[in-house]
Design an enzyme around this catalytic site. Structure first.
Site, PDB file in Angstrom:
ATOM      1  N   LYS A  29       0.669  -0.792  -0.216  1.00 12.13           N
ATOM      2  CA  LYS A  29      -0.369  -0.003  -0.534  1.00 12.13           C
ATOM      3  C   LYS A  29       0.970   1.350  -0.019  1.00 12.13           C
ATOM      4  O   LYS A  29       0.409   2.228  -0.550  1.00 12.13           O
ATOM      5  CB  LYS A  29      -0.887  -0.236   1.583  1.00 12.13           C
ATOM      6  CG  LYS A  29      -1.707  -1.507   1.480  1.00 12.13           C
ATOM      7  CD  LYS A  29      -3.338  -1.244   2.609  1.00 12.13           C
ATOM      8  CE  LYS A  29      -1.864  -0.981   3.934  1.00 12.13           C
ATOM      9  NZ  LYS A  29      -1.858  -2.376   4.523  1.00 12.13           N
ATOM     10  N   ARG A 104      -9.758   0.811   8.280  1.00 13.47           N
ATOM     11  CA  ARG A 104      -9.533  -0.911   8.836  1.00 13.47           C
ATOM     12  C   ARG A 104     -10.101  -1.565   9.636  1.00 13.47           C
ATOM     13  O   ARG A 104     -10.166  -3.038  10.240  1.00 13.47           O
ATOM     14  CB  ARG A 104      -8.541  -0.326   9.449  1.00 13.47           C
ATOM     15  CG  ARG A 104      -7.398  -1.018   8.831  1.00 13.47           C
ATOM     16  CD  ARG A 104      -5.645  -0.312   9.395  1.00 13.47           C
ATOM     17  NE  ARG A 104      -4.595  -1.343   9.711  1.00 13.47           N
ATOM     18  CZ  ARG A 104      -3.354  -0.698   9.727  1.00 13.47           C
ATOM     19  NH1 ARG A 104      -3.052   0.389   8.381  1.00 13.47           N
ATOM     20  NH2 ARG A 104      -2.487  -1.929   9.345  1.00 13.47           N
ATOM     21  N   ARG A 142      11.699  -5.655   5.143  1.00 14.16           N
ATOM     22  CA  ARG A 142      11.707  -4.104   5.242  1.00 14.16           C
ATOM     23  C   ARG A 142      12.888  -2.972   5.835  1.00 14.16           C
ATOM     24  O   ARG A 142      12.960  -3.689   6.740  1.00 14.16           O
ATOM     25  CB  ARG A 142      10.246  -3.781   5.310  1.00 14.16           C
ATOM     26  CG  ARG A 142       9.878  -2.223   5.248  1.00 14.16           C
ATOM     27  CD  ARG A 142       8.820  -2.184   5.402  1.00 14.16           C
ATOM     28  NE  ARG A 142       8.168  -2.201   6.599  1.00 14.16           N
ATOM     29  CZ  ARG A 142       6.797  -1.849   6.286  1.00 14.16           C
ATOM     30  NH1 ARG A 142       5.837  -1.852   5.634  1.00 14.16           N
ATOM     31  NH2 ARG A 142       6.088  -2.788   7.156  1.00 14.16           N
ATOM     32  N   ARG A 175      11.052  -1.329  10.856  1.00 16.44           N
ATOM     33  CA  ARG A 175      10.078  -1.112  11.820  1.00 16.44           C
ATOM     34  C   ARG A 175      10.260  -2.002  13.002  1.00 16.44           C
ATOM     35  O   ARG A 175      10.218  -2.849  12.945  1.00 16.44           O
ATOM     36  CB  ARG A 175       8.765  -0.423  11.294  1.00 16.44           C
ATOM     37  CG  ARG A 175       7.997   0.469  10.623  1.00 16.44           C
ATOM     38  CD  ARG A 175       7.362   0.382   9.934  1.00 16.44           C
ATOM     39  NE  ARG A 175       6.338  -0.265   9.910  1.00 16.44           N
ATOM     40  CZ  ARG A 175       5.237   0.331   8.318  1.00 16.44           C
ATOM     41  NH1 ARG A 175       4.680  -0.026   7.802  1.00 16.44           N
ATOM     42  NH2 ARG A 175       4.160  -0.846  10.066  1.00 16.44           N
ATOM     43  N   ARG A 186      -0.347  -8.837  13.419  1.00 15.38           N
ATOM     44  CA  ARG A 186      -1.427  -7.639  12.368  1.00 15.38           C
ATOM     45  C   ARG A 186      -1.795  -8.116  11.776  1.00 15.38           C
ATOM     46  O   ARG A 186      -3.034  -8.077  11.095  1.00 15.38           O
ATOM     47  CB  ARG A 186       0.029  -7.097  12.463  1.00 15.38           C
ATOM     48  CG  ARG A 186       1.184  -5.290  12.399  1.00 15.38           C
ATOM     49  CD  ARG A 186       2.356  -5.326  12.506  1.00 15.38           C
ATOM     50  NE  ARG A 186       2.263  -4.829  11.252  1.00 15.38           N
ATOM     51  CZ  ARG A 186       3.058  -4.717  10.656  1.00 15.38           C
ATOM     52  NH1 ARG A 186       4.222  -4.794  11.108  1.00 15.38           N
ATOM     53  NH2 ARG A 186       3.251  -4.141   8.916  1.00 15.38           N
TER      54      ARG A 186
HETATM   55  P1  AP5 Z   1       5.208  -1.707   1.879  1.00 13.02           P
HETATM   56  O1  AP5 Z   1       4.812  -0.533   0.622  1.00 13.02           O
HETATM   57  O2  AP5 Z   1       5.681  -1.077   2.950  1.00 13.02           O
HETATM   58  O3  AP5 Z   1       3.147  -2.263   2.528  1.00 13.02           O
HETATM   59  P2  AP5 Z   1       2.546  -1.640   2.982  1.00 13.02           P
HETATM   60  O4  AP5 Z   1       1.028  -3.016   2.325  1.00 13.02           O
HETATM   61  O5  AP5 Z   1       1.861   0.089   3.070  1.00 13.02           O
HETATM   62  O6  AP5 Z   1       2.719  -2.637   4.892  1.00 13.02           O
HETATM   63  P3  AP5 Z   1       2.639  -1.861   6.222  1.00 13.02           P
HETATM   64  O7  AP5 Z   1       3.328  -2.627   7.148  1.00 13.02           O
HETATM   65  O8  AP5 Z   1       3.237  -0.530   5.605  1.00 13.02           O
HETATM   66  O9  AP5 Z   1       1.425  -2.003   6.570  1.00 13.02           O
HETATM   67  P4  AP5 Z   1       0.099  -1.962   7.580  1.00 13.02           P
HETATM   68  O10 AP5 Z   1      -1.598  -1.834   7.017  1.00 13.02           O
HETATM   69  O11 AP5 Z   1       0.886  -3.415   8.606  1.00 13.02           O
HETATM   70  O12 AP5 Z   1       0.803  -0.821   8.040  1.00 13.02           O
HETATM   71  P5  AP5 Z   1       0.547   0.905   9.130  1.00 13.02           P
HETATM   72  O13 AP5 Z   1       1.485   1.335   9.160  1.00 13.02           O
HETATM   73  O14 AP5 Z   1      -0.763   1.233   7.968  1.00 13.02           O
HETATM   74  O15 AP5 Z   1       5.800  -2.757   1.271  1.00 13.02           O
HETATM   75  C1  AP5 Z   1       5.970  -4.065   2.484  1.00 13.02           C
HETATM   76  C2  AP5 Z   1       7.835  -4.173   1.577  1.00 13.02           C
HETATM   77  O16 AP5 Z   1       7.138  -4.586   0.459  1.00 13.02           O
HETATM   78  C3  AP5 Z   1       8.458  -3.546   1.436  1.00 13.02           C
HETATM   79  O17 AP5 Z   1       9.998  -3.251   1.653  1.00 13.02           O
HETATM   80  C4  AP5 Z   1       8.780  -2.890  -0.467  1.00 13.02           C
HETATM   81  O18 AP5 Z   1       9.580  -2.277  -0.237  1.00 13.02           O
HETATM   82  C5  AP5 Z   1       8.120  -3.989  -0.608  1.00 13.02           C
HETATM   83  N1  AP5 Z   1       7.744  -4.654  -1.413  1.00 13.02           N
HETATM   84  C6  AP5 Z   1       6.549  -3.531  -1.879  1.00 13.02           C
HETATM   85  N2  AP5 Z   1       5.922  -3.401  -3.664  1.00 13.02           N
HETATM   86  C7  AP5 Z   1       6.234  -5.078  -3.331  1.00 13.02           C
HETATM   87  C8  AP5 Z   1       6.506  -5.612  -5.060  1.00 13.02           C
HETATM   88  N3  AP5 Z   1       5.428  -5.552  -6.078  1.00 13.02           N
HETATM   89  N4  AP5 Z   1       7.437  -6.827  -4.781  1.00 13.02           N
HETATM   90  C9  AP5 Z   1       8.211  -6.830  -4.245  1.00 13.02           C
HETATM   91  N5  AP5 Z   1       8.185  -6.166  -2.977  1.00 13.02           N
HETATM   92  C10 AP5 Z   1       7.227  -4.998  -2.892  1.00 13.02           C
HETATM   93  O19 AP5 Z   1      -0.033   0.295  10.053  1.00 13.02           O
HETATM   94  C11 AP5 Z   1       0.886   0.132  11.166  1.00 13.02           C
HETATM   95  C12 AP5 Z   1      -0.170   0.118  12.507  1.00 13.02           C
HETATM   96  O20 AP5 Z   1       0.028   0.891  12.789  1.00 13.02           O
HETATM   97  C13 AP5 Z   1      -1.189  -1.147  12.641  1.00 13.02           C
HETATM   98  O21 AP5 Z   1      -0.441  -2.626  13.607  1.00 13.02           O
HETATM   99  C14 AP5 Z   1      -2.218   0.046  13.775  1.00 13.02           C
HETATM  100  O22 AP5 Z   1      -1.560  -0.860  14.882  1.00 13.02           O
HETATM  101  C15 AP5 Z   1      -1.926   1.058  13.706  1.00 13.02           C
HETATM  102  N6  AP5 Z   1      -2.477   1.029  12.593  1.00 13.02           N
HETATM  103  C16 AP5 Z   1      -3.211   1.989  11.646  1.00 13.02           C
HETATM  104  N7  AP5 Z   1      -3.449   2.307  10.120  1.00 13.02           N
HETATM  105  C17 AP5 Z   1      -4.671   2.394  11.666  1.00 13.02           C
HETATM  106  C18 AP5 Z   1      -5.886   2.131  11.266  1.00 13.02           C
HETATM  107  N8  AP5 Z   1      -6.955   3.154  10.323  1.00 13.02           N
HETATM  108  N9  AP5 Z   1      -6.408   1.854  11.628  1.00 13.02           N
HETATM  109  C19 AP5 Z   1      -6.157   1.540  13.671  1.00 13.02           C
HETATM  110  N10 AP5 Z   1      -4.646   1.266  13.893  1.00 13.02           N
HETATM  111  C20 AP5 Z   1      -4.099   1.627  12.921  1.00 13.02           C
END
Ligand code: AP5
Length: 239
Positions: A29, A104, A142, A175, A186
Site C-alpha cells: 500500500k 480498517r 523491509r 520498523r 498484525r
Molecule cells: P509496503 O509498501 O511498506 O507495504 P504496506 O502494505 O504499506 O505495509 P505496512 O506494513 O506499512 O502496512 P500496515 O497496514 O501493516 O502498516 P501501517 O503503517 O498502515 O511494502 C512492504 C515491503 O514490501 C517493503 O519493503 C517494499 O519495498 C516491499 N514491496 C512492496 N511492493 C512490492 C512488490 N510488488 N514486489 C516486491 N516487494 C515489494 O499500520 C501500522 C500500525 O498502525 C497498525 O498495526 C495499527 O496498530 C496502526 N494503524 C494504522 N492504521 C490504522 C487504522 N486505520 N486503524 C487502526 N489502527 C491503525
C-alpha cells in the site's frame, strides 16, 4: 467542498478524487501510494505514518497508542477517524487524496463513506491481493529511511550502499512492528477486523477493484492499478 476533476493517471483522464488502497500488512500500500501521489500530485494520507509521527514527536506520550501499535493491534476508531478527518479537511486535499491503511474496521469504513457521500466525492477502492508467504518475506526484509521515509527491501529493492538511504545517506531502520511475532498479530487483526470491510464495500455496491500484487515488481503493479482504474471508470460511467 469542491473537487476538481478529471485528473490524469499514466497520461489518461480519470474521474475519481479518492483512491483507497486496501490490503494486508506488506501488500504494498505504501509503495503504491507513493507512486500514485507522484503521478497525481495529491496528498498521501497514511494512518500508520501519521500515528508513527505522533509517537515520534511526543504527541502520544502517556497514551495507549504506542503500546497498541507495538503489539500489532489496531488503534481505536475514535483516534484514527479524528486524525483522518483533520487531514481530509485541509486545503491540499481538495484536489483529491490517496488513503493508505484507512479504513480498517467497519466503523471506520462507515464513517468514511458518510464523509465522501456528504461531499459528493467519488472513490475507488483498490484491493492489493498478496499471498501470505510473500507478505512475511516482504515485511521481514523491509527497511525504511527515517528521514525521507523511502521504502527498501533487502530482497526486492536493496539500497545501493548496504544499510544507507540512496537519497540522503541516512542509516536505514527496521520498523518496531516488523518483528515476526508482531507481524503475526498484525495479520490476525487484518483477518478479524479489516477483511470484513471488503464485503461491506461490495454489499453497498461501491467501486472495488482487486489487483494481483503478489509476484510482480512495484512498477508493474502500478501500471496494473492505472489500467484497472481507467477501464473501470469507462465501463461504469461512460466518460
Ligand atoms: P509496503 O509498501 O511498506 O507495504 P504496506 O502494505 O504499506 O505495509 P505496512 O506494513 O506499512 O502496512 P500496515 O497496514 O501493516 O502498516 P501501517 O503503517 O498502515 O511494502 C512492504 C515491503 O514490501 C517493503 O519493503 C517494499 O519495498 C516491499 N514491496 C512492496 N511492493 C512490492 C512488490 N510488488 N514486489 C516486491 N516487494 C515489494 O499500520 C501500522 C500500525 O498502525 C497498525 O498495526 C495499527 O496498530 C496502526 N494503524 C494504522 N492504521 C490504522 C487504522 N486505520 N486503524 C487502526 N489502527 C491503525
Amino acid at each position: 467542498m469542491r473537487f476538481s476533476a478529471p485528473r490524469r493517471l499514466c497520461g489518461e483522464k480519470i474521474f475519481v478524487n479518492a483512491i483507497v488502497l486496501f490490503g494486508s500488512p506488506g501488500s504494498g500500500k505504501g509503495t503504491q501510494a507513493k507512486l500514485l501521489t507522484d503521478c497525481l500530485s495529491v496528498p498521501h494520507i497514511s494512518t500508520g505514518d501519521m500515528l508513527r509521527e505522533r509517537i515520534r514527536t511526543g504527541a502520544e506520550a502517556g497514551t495507549s497508542v504506542a503500546a497498541t501499535m507495538q503489539t500489532g493491534a489496531l488503534v481505536s476508531d475514535d483516534v484514527v477517524n479524528g486524525l483522518v478527518e483533520q487531514r481530509l479537511t485541509r486545503p491540499e486535499a481538495r484536489k483529491g487524496f490517496i488513503l493508505d491503511g484507512y479504513p480498517r474496521t467497519l466503523a471506520q469504513a462507515t464513517r468514511l463513506l458518510e464523509w465522501l457521500d456528504e461531499r459528493g466525492v467519488r472513490e475507488v477502492v483498490i484491493h492489493l491481493a498478496v499471498d501470505y508467504n510473500v507478505i512475511i518475506a516482504r515485511l521481514t526484509g523491509r527497511r525504511v529511511c527515517p528521514r525521507c521515509e523511502t521504502l527498501y527491501n533487502i530482497a526486492s529493492r536493496p539500497p545501493k550502499v548496504d544499510g544507507l538511504c540512496d537519497r540522503d545517506g541516512e542509516k536505514l531502520v527496521i520498523r518496531d512492528d516488523d518483528r515476526e511475532s508482531v507481524i503475526r498479530e498484525r495479520l490476525d487483526a487484518y483477518d478479524r477486523q479489516t477483511r470484513p470491510v471488503l464485503e461491506y464495500y461490495q454489499q453497498r455496491g461501491r467501486r472495488l477493484i482487486q489487483v494481483d500484487a503478489s509476484k510482480d515488481p512495484p512498477n508493474v503493479v502500478f501500471r496494473r492499478i492505472c489500467q484497472a482504474i481507467q477501464t473501470d471508470d469507462c465501463s461504469k460511467n461512460g466518460f
